[in-house]
Motif scaffolding. Structure first.
Motif, PDB file in Angstrom:
ATOM      1  N   SER A 133      28.776  30.038  29.166  1.00  0.00           N
ATOM      2  CA  SER A 133      27.700  30.772  29.279  1.00  0.00           C
ATOM      3  C   SER A 133      26.728  30.580  27.790  1.00  0.00           C
ATOM      4  O   SER A 133      25.923  30.989  27.940  1.00  0.00           O
ATOM      5  N   PHE A 134      27.620  30.642  26.667  1.00  0.00           N
ATOM      6  CA  PHE A 134      26.882  30.769  25.479  1.00  0.00           C
ATOM      7  C   PHE A 134      26.738  29.330  25.029  1.00  0.00           C
ATOM      8  O   PHE A 134      25.671  29.067  24.224  1.00  0.00           O
TER       9      PHE A 134
ATOM     10  N   VAL B  31      23.821  31.724  34.360  1.00  0.00           N
ATOM     11  CA  VAL B  31      24.447  32.299  33.134  1.00  0.00           C
ATOM     12  C   VAL B  31      25.315  33.461  33.791  1.00  0.00           C
ATOM     13  O   VAL B  31      26.363  33.571  33.520  1.00  0.00           O
ATOM     14  N   LEU B  32      24.342  34.159  34.748  1.00  0.00           N
ATOM     15  CA  LEU B  32      25.045  35.235  35.440  1.00  0.00           C
ATOM     16  C   LEU B  32      26.220  34.850  36.399  1.00  0.00           C
ATOM     17  O   LEU B  32      27.136  35.686  36.227  1.00  0.00           O
TER      18      LEU B  32
ATOM     19  N   THR C  43      29.259  34.210  34.150  1.00  0.00           N
ATOM     20  CA  THR C  43      29.809  35.514  33.465  1.00  0.00           C
ATOM     21  C   THR C  43      30.340  36.312  34.563  1.00  0.00           C
ATOM     22  O   THR C  43      31.512  37.101  34.419  1.00  0.00           O
ATOM     23  N   TRP C  44      29.957  36.297  35.525  1.00  0.00           N
ATOM     24  CA  TRP C  44      30.501  37.135  36.837  1.00  0.00           C
ATOM     25  C   TRP C  44      31.718  36.549  37.261  1.00  0.00           C
ATOM     26  O   TRP C  44      32.805  37.420  37.392  1.00  0.00           O
TER      27      TRP C  44
ATOM     28  N   ASN D  56      34.233  37.761  34.566  1.00  0.00           N
ATOM     29  CA  ASN D  56      34.622  39.106  34.764  1.00  0.00           C
ATOM     30  C   ASN D  56      35.600  39.253  35.953  1.00  0.00           C
ATOM     31  O   ASN D  56      36.617  40.046  35.898  1.00  0.00           O
TER      32      ASN D  56
END
Lengths: 265, 280
Positions: free
Chosen positions: A204-205, A250-251, A254-255, A258
């Motif tokens: 994501s980055f 990206v969400l 990241t999800w 997590n």
């Protein structure tokens, strides 16, 4: 100090947390609304809602190409990072624990040297000559490896320390496995979770990286961020749809990271 | 003994590919920049540096960079402190939700963030119009120094929360209760116990935020098409711009930036050694 409170003090903290959330949400919510509106100028709320900007975006071949190229560069860089960093971590932790101190200094470099500075050197070193990589995706893959390095090194080191590498290797070898076999069949599966989390977050980055992509390659191999920047003069609604699509992607990653992190705990 | 020796050599061999790539993409470019900052048309020496420090234009870029970095870090850390403390004191459902959201927005920087802010706070931005109609502001120029500080602060907040949140674990609830029982006011508790315990973490986080803002390029470039005078914009313009290509001068300015970052990193490492992590 993690005790929930009720009463007046509790209310204050809830208000602060909601305010923090609202501050962080505001630019995103504004962009989302803009991307869904038919037109919006000089009023507080848009005139009407539509999905046409998303349709226009997702049928634009230049966008789809940039999106695909971004994915390719990111996946390429992550694959390279895994191939380079895993053996390094294994060797440092198993054979030369004292190298860890040196590595901790080396992995500060990508933090301390801004991409703009590295770009100055990279443009000159690889601009011409036998290793003329400027303008090709290859140079990005190399640079992105250094961007992901500090992060992946730390995340996987933490994981390695948690699994007690030496005991695991000794046990596997007592049972007759060679070093290679023990590393691949015993240690690697134990690292899967930490590795996946760091890969998702690195993705994501890297997906949002702009400096190297713009300075070293630009339009010759357009990535999503460079495309976004080059579209600055097109409709703001179209750009908003682009920003929201990017953020949604990206969400998702990241999800996923997590979720994996929670499973581990 | 012989076979274990061979094992060690094989192990060292495994490090070779990593070393090659790291040197090629991290060390070599940096070494090139360092070396060429000393090379100018007048020969080897400090001519490039004296040009940088003798030019009002480059001094202004350095000044802008430092000002924007300082104010965005300061405002960012104040918001992050207030936010992280409250995050520690609300129920876990709300906390987890806001923490997860904050982690996600820490990836919302650079070009997309600049675009979002143009839509929200540009000359015809929704928020600009709203605030103007409410009479809160006369006008807001996102493309000014103040505008950039607001924009930078936005990406500093999630990073600040991420770094500061664990630090509050070091503040134990019974300290606050004991202090209250002994008659301390909340202000006295923070003055004599809370802040001193948090100080290393606060300074460490502040330093990282400073470095983050000093090195930022994408956001300011996307917002002002490279027209705002900060160090990163100047450096990039001298190697990839349309006019005034001067890689040697770019190298010198880049080394000034690296020097600032190195100073920040050293301070950070020093603070890290003194922080609550080690004390436990």
């Amino acid at each position: 100090m993690s005790r929930a409170e009720s009463g007046r003090g509790g209310l204050y903290h809830r208000v602060v947390v909601w305010l923090l959330f609202l501050i962080l949400l505001l630019p995103l919510a504004g962009t989302l609304l803009y991307s869904l509106s038919t037109s919006w100028s000089a009023t507080i709320l848009p005139d009407g809602l539509t999905l046409k900007w998303y349709l226009a975006l997702w049928s634009d071949t230049r966008f789809l190409t940039a999106f695909g190229q971004s994915l390719l560069v990111c996946f390429g860089a992550l694959a390279l990072s895994v191939v380079l960093i895993l053996p390094l971590l294994f060797v440092v932790n198993y054979h030369f624990p004292r190298l860890d101190a040196l590595m901790n200094i080396l992995i500060l470099l990508p933090f301390a040297v801004p991409p703009v500075v590295s770009s100055v050197g990279l443009l000159q070193v690889y601009g011409s000559g036998p290793l003329a990589m400027v303008g090709t995706p290859w140079i990005l893959i190399g640079c992105y490896f250094t961007v992901a390095l500090p992060f992946m090194y730390r995340a996987i080191t933490n994981n390695l320390q948690a699994i007690n590498l030496r005991d695991l290797m000794d046990a596997a070898q007592l049972l007759g496995a060679s070093t290679w076999k023990a590393a691949f069949l015993v240690v690697l599966p134990n690292l899967r979770n930490g590795l996946m989390v760091s890969l998702f977050l690195s993705f994501s980055f890297l997906f949002g990286e702009f400096v190297f992509a713009n300075l070293l390659v630009g339009t010759r191999y357009e990535t999503l961020q460079v495309y976004l920047n080059n579209m600055r003069n097109s409709s703001g609604h179209f750009n908003s749809a682009l920003v929201i699509s990017y953020f949604f992607f990206v969400l998702l990653f990241t999800w996923a990271a997590n979720r994996l992190n929670k499973d581990k705990a | 003994m012989k076979s274990s020796n061979r094992g060690r050599w094989l192990a060292l061999l495994c490090l070779l590919p990593f070393a090659l790539f790291f040197i090629a993409f991290q060390i070599a470019p940096l070494a090139w920049v360092a070396l060429n900052s000393l090379n100018s048309p007048e020969g080897w020496g400090l001519a490039n540096y004296s040009k940088v420090f003798g030019s009002r234009f480059y001094l202004q870029a350095i000044k802008h960079s430092l000002q924007i970095a300082f104010w965005s870090s300061l405002i960012g850390i104040v918001v992050a402190v207030i936010g992280s403390y409250s995050l520690h004191r609300v129920d876990s459902k709300l906390r987890d939700f806001v923490m997860a959201f904050s982690n996600m927005t820490s990836n919302f920087a650079g070009v997309p963030l600049a675009f979002a802010f143009i839509i929200l706070l540009g000359f015809n931005g929704a928020l600009t119009i709203l605030l103007k109609q409410a009479g809160v502001i006369e006008d807001f120029n996102l493309y000014s120094k103040t505008g950039l500080i607001v924009l930078y602060t936005y990406f500093q907040i999630p990073l600040g929360v991420l770094l500061l949140y664990p630090a509050f674990d070091a503040l134990r609830e019974d300290w606050r209760e004991s202090a209250a029982l002994l008659g301390a006011s909340p202000w006295q508790f923070w003055r004599h116990i809370g802040l001193p315990v948090l100080t290393p973490a606060l300074l460490g986080t502040f330093v990282i935020l400073l470095a983050n803002a000093l090195g930022a390029y994408a956001t300011v470039y996307a917002l002002t098409t490279g027209n705002f005078n900060v160090m990163t914009i100047r450096i990039a313009a001298m190697v990839a711009g349309d006019i005034a290509l001067n890689p040697n001068l770019a190298s010198a300015l880049a080394m000034v930036l690296v020097g600032l970052m190195a100073l920040i990193t050293v301070v950070h490492q020093w603070l890290l050694k003194r922080s609550y992590h080690v004390a436990r």
